[in-house]
Design a protein around this motif. Structure first.
Motif, PDB file in Angstrom:
ATOM      1  N   ARG A   1     -12.349   1.116  -1.991  1.00 34.33           N
ATOM      2  CA  ARG A   1     -10.951   1.364  -2.344  1.00 34.33           C
ATOM      3  C   ARG A   1     -10.671   0.926  -3.776  1.00 34.33           C
ATOM      4  N   GLN A   2     -11.275  -0.158  -4.218  1.00 35.33           N
ATOM      5  CA  GLN A   2     -11.093  -0.589  -5.602  1.00 35.33           C
ATOM      6  C   GLN A   2     -11.688   0.422  -6.574  1.00 35.33           C
TER       7      GLN A   2
ATOM      8  N   SER B   1      -5.541  -4.353  -3.594  1.00 36.78           N
ATOM      9  CA  SER B   1      -5.983  -3.603  -2.419  1.00 36.78           C
ATOM     10  C   SER B   1      -6.827  -4.412  -1.447  1.00 36.78           C
ATOM     11  N   THR B   2      -7.370  -5.534  -1.868  1.00 34.21           N
ATOM     12  CA  THR B   2      -8.169  -6.329  -0.937  1.00 34.21           C
ATOM     13  C   THR B   2      -7.317  -6.915   0.185  1.00 34.21           C
ATOM     14  N   ARG B   3      -6.009  -6.993  -0.011  1.00 36.90           N
ATOM     15  CA  ARG B   3      -5.098  -7.521   1.015  1.00 36.90           C
ATOM     16  C   ARG B   3      -4.572  -6.431   1.938  1.00 36.90           C
ATOM     17  N   TRP B   4      -4.791  -5.181   1.599  1.00 32.27           N
ATOM     18  CA  TRP B   4      -4.172  -4.090   2.346  1.00 32.27           C
ATOM     19  C   TRP B   4      -4.943  -3.778   3.619  1.00 32.27           C
ATOM     20  N   PRO B   5      -4.252  -3.309   4.649  1.00 34.45           N
ATOM     21  CA  PRO B   5      -4.949  -2.921   5.888  1.00 34.45           C
ATOM     22  C   PRO B   5      -5.715  -1.625   5.684  1.00 34.45           C
ATOM     23  N   GLY B   6      -6.706  -1.427   6.573  1.00 31.23           N
ATOM     24  CA  GLY B   6      -7.455  -0.175   6.530  1.00 31.23           C
ATOM     25  C   GLY B   6      -6.775   0.877   7.384  1.00 31.23           C
TER      26      GLY B   6
ATOM     27  N   ARG C   1       0.823  -1.204   0.000  1.00 32.25           N
ATOM     28  CA  ARG C   1       0.000   0.000   0.000  1.00 32.25           C
ATOM     29  C   ARG C   1       0.859   1.258   0.000  1.00 32.25           C
TER      30      ARG C   1
ATOM     31  N   THR D   1     -10.275   4.435   2.897  1.00 33.25           N
ATOM     32  CA  THR D   1     -11.284   3.494   2.430  1.00 33.25           C
ATOM     33  C   THR D   1     -10.747   2.076   2.482  1.00 33.25           C
ATOM     34  N   ARG D   2     -11.618   1.146   2.214  1.00 33.73           N
ATOM     35  CA  ARG D   2     -11.220  -0.259   2.148  1.00 33.73           C
ATOM     36  C   ARG D   2     -12.228  -1.015   1.288  1.00 33.73           C
ATOM     37  N   GLY D   3     -11.882  -2.249   0.913  1.00 32.47           N
ATOM     38  CA  GLY D   3     -12.803  -3.094   0.177  1.00 32.47           C
ATOM     39  C   GLY D   3     -13.122  -2.571  -1.212  1.00 32.47           C
TER      40      GLY D   3
END
Length: 201
Positions: free
Chosen positions: A76-77, A149-154, A7, A71-73
């Protein structure tokens, strides 16, 4: 490579791309010379003069950079898809901005003499390529977000608002005991000590 480092590197890639686009936007991209005009002149045209679309997309990419950490999930994509689109748009805007007809039209708006039939010579320097390079980096950053990005921390938990504990509801037996102590003449604020009336006896 750890997800957090991925990230961070992607964020650096995005920042570098946006920075190059914004840096190039304020530089001279083309120079128009009209030696055969009534009064010979030289006109310098910057990236902003040529439309400024690439610079605006660079600013939008900086906002997307901040969203990478907030963002996340799937959200974020979606940010990654926008970054790739911003980069592709910056590349397209940079390439089309230095086309001869467009550069002469912009220079003609700045110098009316050019529209009087003066034969103009145009030189294009490499700053538009710097903008193209920044756009390509933004595309790569956006694709990396989409793919990884699905592997990255929030965002760190210290930035998240903790729910305040709900106040404890008064117990019925506590309220009843309080009233009974008042009926007996006891001071509930005095703790376990004797009531004032008992101390005077």
């Amino acid at each position: 490579m750890s997800p957090g480092r991925e990230r961070g590197l992607t964020a650096l890639l995005c920042a570098a791309g946006a920075g190059l686009v914004l840096l190039a936007a304020g530089r001279v991209w083309a120079t128009v010379r009209a030696a055969g005009a009534i009064t010979p002149f030289t006109e310098h045209v910057t990236g902003r003069d040529l439309g400024g679309a690439a610079g605006a997309l660079g600013l939008a990419a900086l906002a997307g950079l901040a969203a990478l950490f907030a963002t996340r999930g799937r959200v974020r994509q979606a940010v990654g898809a926008l970054l790739a689109a911003f980069g592709a748009g910056a590349v397209y805007a940079s390439v089309t901005s230095v086309q001869r007809d467009h550069v002469l039209d912009v220079a003609g708006d700045k110098r009316a003499l050019l529209k009087l039939g003066a034969a103009a010579a145009m030189d294009v320097n490499l700053w538009w390529m710097v903008s193209v390079t920044g756009g390509v980096l933004l595309v790569l950053a956006g694709l990396a977000v989409l793919a990884r990005s699905t592997r990255w921390p929030g965002m760190s938990s210290r930035y998240e608002r903790a729910d305040a504990p709900a106040p404890a509801a008064p117990r019925d037996d506590d309220a009843a005991g309080l009233w009974k102590s008042l009926d007996r003449g006891e001071d509930p604020t005095a703790g376990d000590g004797p009531a004032p009336a008992e101390r005077r006896r």
